[in-house]
Design a protein around this motif. Sequence first.
Motif, PDB file in Angstrom:
ATOM      1  N   ASP A 265       0.706  -0.972  -0.208  1.00 13.09           N
ATOM      2  CA  ASP A 265       0.018  -0.002  -0.098  1.00 13.09           C
ATOM      3  C   ASP A 265       0.921   1.296   0.277  1.00 13.09           C
ATOM      4  N   GLN A 288      -2.524  -8.446 -15.499  1.00 17.04           N
ATOM      5  CA  GLN A 288      -3.426  -9.577 -14.227  1.00 17.04           C
ATOM      6  C   GLN A 288      -2.287  -9.637 -13.054  1.00 17.04           C
ATOM      7  N   ALA A 291      -2.900  -5.650 -11.971  1.00 19.41           N
ATOM      8  CA  ALA A 291      -3.919  -5.559 -11.578  1.00 19.41           C
ATOM      9  C   ALA A 291      -4.141  -5.335  -9.994  1.00 19.41           C
ATOM     10  N   ASP A 292      -3.519  -7.020  -9.492  1.00 18.16           N
ATOM     11  CA  ASP A 292      -3.159  -6.887  -8.228  1.00 18.16           C
ATOM     12  C   ASP A 292      -3.053  -6.239  -7.496  1.00 18.16           C
ATOM     13  N   ARG A 294      -2.015  -2.700  -7.922  1.00 16.36           N
ATOM     14  CA  ARG A 294      -2.831  -2.063  -7.864  1.00 16.36           C
ATOM     15  C   ARG A 294      -4.038  -1.822  -7.272  1.00 16.36           C
ATOM     16  N   ARG A 295      -4.404  -2.773  -6.797  1.00 13.49           N
ATOM     17  CA  ARG A 295      -5.934  -3.448  -5.824  1.00 13.49           C
ATOM     18  C   ARG A 295      -5.634  -3.126  -4.842  1.00 13.49           C
ATOM     19  N   ALA A 296      -4.115  -3.008  -4.169  1.00 12.20           N
ATOM     20  CA  ALA A 296      -3.330  -3.574  -3.304  1.00 12.20           C
ATOM     21  C   ALA A 296      -2.475  -2.223  -2.605  1.00 12.20           C
ATOM     22  N   GLY A 297      -3.012  -1.500  -3.483  1.00 21.04           N
ATOM     23  CA  GLY A 297      -2.331  -0.279  -3.275  1.00 21.04           C
ATOM     24  C   GLY A 297      -1.336  -0.047  -3.698  1.00 21.04           C
ATOM     25  N   TYR A 476       2.809  -9.604  -2.702  1.00 20.48           N
ATOM     26  CA  TYR A 476       2.078 -10.231  -3.655  1.00 20.48           C
ATOM     27  C   TYR A 476       2.049 -11.094  -3.883  1.00 20.48           C
ATOM     28  N   ILE A 479      -1.171 -11.664  -2.591  1.00 21.42           N
ATOM     29  CA  ILE A 479      -3.188 -10.991  -3.304  1.00 21.42           C
ATOM     30  C   ILE A 479      -2.721 -11.594  -4.560  1.00 21.42           C
ATOM     31  N   SER A 481      -4.137 -13.259  -7.407  1.00 19.00           N
ATOM     32  CA  SER A 481      -5.200 -13.481  -7.941  1.00 19.00           C
ATOM     33  C   SER A 481      -5.214 -14.916  -8.593  1.00 19.00           C
TER      34      SER A 481
END
Length: 501
Positions: A265, A288, A291-292, A294-297, A476, A479, A481
């Motif tokens: 984050d 992908q 994207a993971d 980014r989703r983790a901040g 990583y 988180i 996917s």
Amino acid sequence: MHRLLLAAFGFSTLIGTPLAARGDPNAERSMQDDAVTYVERIARIEATADLNAVIAYDADPAHEVDLALEIGPLQGRAVLVKDNIETREFPTTAGSLALADNDTGRDAPLIARLRANGGVVLGKTNLSEWANFRSSDSSSGWSAVGGQTRNPHAVDRNPCGSSSGSGAAVAAGFAWAAIGTETDGSITCPASVNGVVGFKPTVGLVSQQHIVPISASQDTAGPMANSVADAALLLSAIAGSDYGEIGEGDLAFDFTTGLGEASLDGVRIGIMRDRFGGYQPLGQIYEQALADLRRAGAVLVDVRHQNEPAMGRDEFTVLLYEFREGLDAYLAGSPADIPVRSLQDVIDYNAVHALSEMRWFGQDIFEMAAETTDREAYEAARANSFRLAGPEGIDAMLAEHDVAFLIAPTRGPAWMTDLVNGDNFRGGIGIGNFAAIAGYPHLTVPMGHIEGLPVGLSFIGAAWDDHAILQAGAAYERIRSIAPLAPSFERWEPWRPTDAD
């Protein structure tokens, strides 16, 4: 001890590798059971799937586990070791018949540290002969001693080199973890294509002594495991410059510290967006992963850097010169009764034993190394290649974009093994050569798969940023996917996706 000469085909299901926790009253039985399970698994799968991942192993490791249970953080965990690293139980062959009797009876410093921290040497893994520095037409994973290593995810596909056996063995569940070595890509590539974690430490963090060398300025041993935490624990056990002296120069450190709480984050990450070789399936898996993140901040920052052809050209000069010097010194100093004491002796040995040693490819790199003797040219090449890879490469990218580390795909998926034509690498992927030449840390973590063939994500940082890179990889790992695949131990077939995929 059991000497393994391998044959046949087949398949087996993946068995888990439970670890005993410190203070657990069942730790002794658990570790003994684990070691027995690994031995049984090696014997069964090597007899059916023909992986050729293990050259030699201890068929009855219970006594070694008993001795290690109360020692240090590893507490009897079983580790396989690449067969260019000396261990007292086994010959160290580098895959060559010339070193079949290189039984030195001594441990490399990193192995002494492994044992001092409670690790058990279960056996030796196959490798690309002479760490893949004999021929420009070689097939990664082949050695005259061990044969052709196969990828557990597709046995007709290549495991990449030169730590091919270590990567394949971890993927196959043959040990808790393994130790490989890297000069340029030889830990990270086999880890990526076999779907495991691989970490190339900063050069100097792990001792180079009593390891069959290529390059004093680029060689390092490092861990290969099923998780970043396991790789960090193994690194903690083997790091250090000598036999365990404690003082200012001692590099011992607990690299597992903070892995469980590490977060991405707000972390600025340099994204090498154009390093997927133009191969769209790999690009999609990479997107992908982004994207993971980014989703983790994480804050993703695009980074581009133009390769300088002089960097790779000069690196090769460095490797040729240092290989000749280093191998001559290693062979001359071996206490074993071996028939070769110099690089020229090995060249002559291979010529006499051409059918067994050079049926599939020759020794043009050896011959070039024997003739690379200009020290002034070598020193200029080393200075230039290091400058381009380190200060004007990784360091400049990190500073210019104010990022903590760089990421890129590690390699493409495994190619078909072809002893006749040699390797078929897909180019333009990753920046592992920068980390290798500069001697900086490089971690690869499974990122996904293409048609059932694993691919990894690289985390690369500045010199001595090893702990921070491991923390980033662990964050990583939590988180991502796309879950890693279990190996099939079969020939490759087109992936059969389900709705869950």
